[in-house]
Write a protein that holds these residues in place. Structure first.
Motif, PDB file in Angstrom:
ATOM      1  N   HIS A  16       4.334  -1.815 -12.208  1.00  0.00           N
ATOM      2  CA  HIS A  16       3.773  -0.542 -11.724  1.00  0.00           C
ATOM      3  C   HIS A  16       3.833  -0.429 -10.205  1.00  0.00           C
ATOM      4  N   THR A  17       3.676  -1.565  -9.516  1.00  0.00           N
ATOM      5  CA  THR A  17       3.682  -1.547  -8.048  1.00  0.00           C
ATOM      6  C   THR A  17       5.083  -1.202  -7.546  1.00  0.00           C
ATOM      7  N   GLN A  18       6.092  -1.871  -8.134  1.00  0.00           N
ATOM      8  CA  GLN A  18       7.476  -1.600  -7.720  1.00  0.00           C
ATOM      9  C   GLN A  18       7.881  -0.164  -8.089  1.00  0.00           C
ATOM     10  N   ILE A  19       7.428   0.280  -9.254  1.00  0.00           N
ATOM     11  CA  ILE A  19       7.791   1.634  -9.700  1.00  0.00           C
ATOM     12  C   ILE A  19       7.141   2.690  -8.795  1.00  0.00           C
ATOM     13  N   ALA A  20       5.880   2.474  -8.430  1.00  0.00           N
ATOM     14  CA  ALA A  20       5.193   3.443  -7.556  1.00  0.00           C
ATOM     15  C   ALA A  20       5.944   3.556  -6.228  1.00  0.00           C
ATOM     16  N   ARG A  21       6.389   2.422  -5.697  1.00  0.00           N
ATOM     17  CA  ARG A  21       7.138   2.453  -4.428  1.00  0.00           C
ATOM     18  C   ARG A  21       8.460   3.210  -4.607  1.00  0.00           C
ATOM     19  N   GLY A  22       9.106   3.004  -5.742  1.00  0.00           N
ATOM     20  CA  GLY A  22      10.376   3.690  -6.029  1.00  0.00           C
ATOM     21  C   GLY A  22      10.189   5.201  -6.110  1.00  0.00           C
TER      22      GLY A  22
ATOM     23  N   ALA B  67      -7.295  -5.784 -21.005  1.00  0.00           N
ATOM     24  CA  ALA B  67      -7.108  -5.955 -19.547  1.00  0.00           C
ATOM     25  C   ALA B  67      -7.974  -7.050 -18.946  1.00  0.00           C
ATOM     26  N   VAL B  68      -8.675  -7.825 -19.786  1.00  0.00           N
ATOM     27  CA  VAL B  68      -9.588  -8.846 -19.279  1.00  0.00           C
ATOM     28  C   VAL B  68      -8.799  -9.989 -18.632  1.00  0.00           C
ATOM     29  N   GLU B  69      -7.754 -10.453 -19.328  1.00  0.00           N
ATOM     30  CA  GLU B  69      -6.929 -11.523 -18.771  1.00  0.00           C
ATOM     31  C   GLU B  69      -6.025 -10.980 -17.672  1.00  0.00           C
ATOM     32  N   TYR B  70      -5.575  -9.755 -17.874  1.00  0.00           N
ATOM     33  CA  TYR B  70      -4.635  -9.141 -16.927  1.00  0.00           C
ATOM     34  C   TYR B  70      -5.230  -9.108 -15.523  1.00  0.00           C
ATOM     35  N   GLU B  71      -6.505  -8.787 -15.462  1.00  0.00           N
ATOM     36  CA  GLU B  71      -7.162  -8.662 -14.152  1.00  0.00           C
ATOM     37  C   GLU B  71      -7.142  -9.985 -13.381  1.00  0.00           C
ATOM     38  N   LYS B  72      -7.098 -11.101 -14.148  1.00  0.00           N
ATOM     39  CA  LYS B  72      -7.184 -12.418 -13.493  1.00  0.00           C
ATOM     40  C   LYS B  72      -5.871 -12.847 -12.845  1.00  0.00           C
ATOM     41  N   ILE B  73      -4.771 -12.142 -13.184  1.00  0.00           N
ATOM     42  CA  ILE B  73      -3.478 -12.504 -12.593  1.00  0.00           C
ATOM     43  C   ILE B  73      -3.531 -12.175 -11.104  1.00  0.00           C
ATOM     44  N   ASP B  74      -3.032 -13.101 -10.291  1.00  0.00           N
ATOM     45  CA  ASP B  74      -3.081 -12.926  -8.837  1.00  0.00           C
ATOM     46  C   ASP B  74      -2.368 -11.669  -8.377  1.00  0.00           C
ATOM     47  N   GLU B  75      -2.965 -11.024  -7.425  1.00  0.00           N
ATOM     48  CA  GLU B  75      -2.338  -9.924  -6.687  1.00  0.00           C
ATOM     49  C   GLU B  75      -1.941  -8.725  -7.542  1.00  0.00           C
ATOM     50  N   ILE B  76      -2.683  -8.468  -8.617  1.00  0.00           N
ATOM     51  CA  ILE B  76      -2.436  -7.213  -9.333  1.00  0.00           C
ATOM     52  C   ILE B  76      -2.932  -6.088  -8.428  1.00  0.00           C
ATOM     53  N   ASP B  77      -2.048  -5.117  -8.162  1.00  0.00           N
ATOM     54  CA  ASP B  77      -2.390  -4.031  -7.248  1.00  0.00           C
ATOM     55  C   ASP B  77      -2.877  -2.824  -8.052  1.00  0.00           C
ATOM     56  N   PHE B  78      -4.189  -2.649  -8.079  1.00  0.00           N
ATOM     57  CA  PHE B  78      -4.751  -1.542  -8.855  1.00  0.00           C
ATOM     58  C   PHE B  78      -4.551  -0.189  -8.157  1.00  0.00           C
ATOM     59  N   ASN B  79      -4.197  -0.223  -6.862  1.00  0.00           N
ATOM     60  CA  ASN B  79      -4.001   1.043  -6.140  1.00  0.00           C
ATOM     61  C   ASN B  79      -2.768   1.797  -6.601  1.00  0.00           C
ATOM     62  N   SER B  80      -1.793   1.063  -7.154  1.00  0.00           N
ATOM     63  CA  SER B  80      -0.592   1.771  -7.608  1.00  0.00           C
ATOM     64  C   SER B  80      -0.650   2.084  -9.109  1.00  0.00           C
TER      65      SER B  80
ATOM     66  N   MET C 107       0.838  -1.211   0.000  1.00  0.00           N
ATOM     67  CA  MET C 107       0.000   0.000   0.000  1.00  0.00           C
ATOM     68  C   MET C 107       0.875   1.264   0.000  1.00  0.00           C
ATOM     69  N   LEU C 108       0.565   2.215  -0.884  1.00  0.00           N
ATOM     70  CA  LEU C 108       1.370   3.431  -0.950  1.00  0.00           C
ATOM     71  C   LEU C 108       1.085   4.344   0.243  1.00  0.00           C
ATOM     72  N   LYS C 109       2.142   4.940   0.762  1.00  0.00           N
ATOM     73  CA  LYS C 109       1.948   5.856   1.897  1.00  0.00           C
ATOM     74  C   LYS C 109       1.822   7.296   1.399  1.00  0.00           C
ATOM     75  N   THR C 110       2.428   7.557   0.237  1.00  0.00           N
ATOM     76  CA  THR C 110       2.400   8.917  -0.308  1.00  0.00           C
ATOM     77  C   THR C 110       1.258   9.051  -1.299  1.00  0.00           C
ATOM     78  N   ASP C 111       0.698  10.242  -1.342  1.00  0.00           N
ATOM     79  CA  ASP C 111      -0.365  10.518  -2.292  1.00  0.00           C
ATOM     80  C   ASP C 111       0.291  10.859  -3.641  1.00  0.00           C
ATOM     81  N   LEU C 112       0.106   9.979  -4.626  1.00  0.00           N
ATOM     82  CA  LEU C 112       0.722  10.236  -5.939  1.00  0.00           C
ATOM     83  C   LEU C 112      -0.325  10.652  -6.975  1.00  0.00           C
ATOM     84  N   VAL C 113      -1.475  11.120  -6.481  1.00  0.00           N
ATOM     85  CA  VAL C 113      -2.578  11.487  -7.392  1.00  0.00           C
ATOM     86  C   VAL C 113      -2.106  12.505  -8.432  1.00  0.00           C
ATOM     87  N   THR C 114      -2.522  12.265  -9.658  1.00  0.00           N
ATOM     88  CA  THR C 114      -2.108  13.118 -10.777  1.00  0.00           C
ATOM     89  C   THR C 114      -3.356  13.539 -11.553  1.00  0.00           C
TER      90      THR C 114
END
Ligand SMILES: Cc1cc2nc3c(=O)[nH]c(=O)nc-3n(C[C@H](O)[C@H](O)[C@H](O)COP(=O)(O)O)c2cc1C
Length: 322
Positions: free
Chosen positions: A286-292, A29-42, A1-8
């Motif tokens: 995207h999750t790793q990049i958002a954290r970076g 994105a139909v198949e993409y959504e089915k992949i486990d643990e895709i974090d849409f918050n980042s 979970m991101l701690k910083t607000d990165l809203v754009t």
């Protein structure tokens, strides 16, 4: 979970983070959504695979080849057409993030017709106009290589698509990218995204005589090799807009593999970015990049409110053209 607000904010379109998935890398994105643990918050949003009016079969196989510095693809814009997309695919598209349609056409009129259909879909939050494709009425010359046609295409789309942002996606293979960006804005684009792939070819010596690898012979190069080109184009357009007093946000695309690449694009003027080729090797990029990005902003004292100050903060030169 991101701690910083990165809203754009992109011309009224609020994104949870500045990270979008580029058109063509997760289909619809139909198949993409089915992949486990895709974090849409980042994720700020997904740009869907390009669609035209009646669909396209695409190019002969093989369509993708690895090169040491990226990949070359010649998918040929295969798609089911906007009507089939709406009837059969739209109900399955995830509603967990912003969704942006990507459209193209063989003629200016076709762009307008597709945009009109997309306009009727409230689940689509913005439209990206791919002008890196051939204009059949002008001998196959790319729409996006001519300022007056670029203006006409964007004007036609703007007339058909209301109340939501129109994004013009530019091609890097033009003499003066600022002229094309200005034409797109004059036509009605609210946001500029760049770059699309670069024309490229792979050859094999394993046949006699040697053969091109791709069925279509020439394809489009994406991945790390095109990042310096993308950075230069974003920089040039950002500087041009700044000096011309044009307040149009830019989305940087091309060769982004990690958070450093994203920050470089932001430093030269991108408000948001799109992740393409990297998604083929890492679904969670995207999750790793958002954290970076979060870590960098924290270390250097940037809050989300100050993100705008970071955008375009690279040392400026009065002579941006090489
Ligand atoms: C397999 C594949 C399919 C693509 N399909 C589209 C498309 O339908 N419409 C479009 O505007 N760009 C398309 N692109 C271009 C990407 O959206 C992006 O502009 C390009 O890959 C550069 O980003 P990257 O270096 O991060 O991959 C496609 C790229 C790839 C690799």
């Amino acid at each position: 979970m991101l701690k910083t607000d990165l809203v754009t904010n992109l011309a009224g379109l609020k994104l949870r983070t500045p990270l979008l998935l580029a058109s063509g890398v997760v289909g619809y994105a139909v198949e993409y959504e089915k992949i486990d643990e895709i974090d849409f918050n980042s994720l700020g949003g997904i740009v869907l695979k390009g669609v035209n009016l009646h669909g396209k079969k695409g190019n002969p196989q093989p369509r993708i080849v690895d090169s040491t510095v990226g990949i070359i693809n010649s998918i040929g814009l295969e798609n089911p057409g906007i009507y089939k997309m709406i009837d059969e695919i739209l109900p399955k598209i995830p509603r967990k993030t912003s969704i942006i349609a990507n459209i193209f056409g063989d003629t200016v009129q076709e762009y307008g017709e597709v945009a009109e259909v997309v306009n009727s879909i409230s689940e689509i939050h913005a439209i990206e106009v791919n002008i890196s494709c051939p204009n059949v009425k002008r001998g196959g010359r790319l729409f996006g290589s001519d300022p007056s046609i670029t203006r006409e295409v964007l004007h036609t789309v703007r007339q058909a698509y209301h109340n939501r942002p129109v994004i013009a996606k530019l091609s890097p293979g033009v003499t003066d990218i600022t002229e094309i960006a200005k034409a797109a804005v004059d036509g009605g684009a609210d946001v500029i995204s760049l770059i699309n792939t670069m024309p490229a070819l792979a050859v094999t010596l394993h046949t006699k005589p040697p053969k091109p690898v791709l069925g279509n012979i020439v394809g489009g190069l994406s991945g790390p090799a095109i990042k310096p080109i993308g950075l230069a184009k974003v920089y040039q357009v950002h500087q041009f807009f700044k000096h011309a007093g044009i307040a149009v946000p830019i989305i940087g695309i091309g060769g982004i593999m990690d958070a450093t690449d994203v920050l470089e694009y932001m430093a030269v003027g991108a408000r948001a970015v799109q992740l393409g080729t990297v998604m083929f090797t890492n679904y969670h990029a995207h999750t790793q990049i958002a954290r970076g990005i979060e870590e960098y902003f924290k270390k250097h004292g940037f809050s989300s409110k100050k993100t705008d100050k970071f955008v375009g903060s690279v040392l400026r030169s009065d002579h941006p053209t090489p």
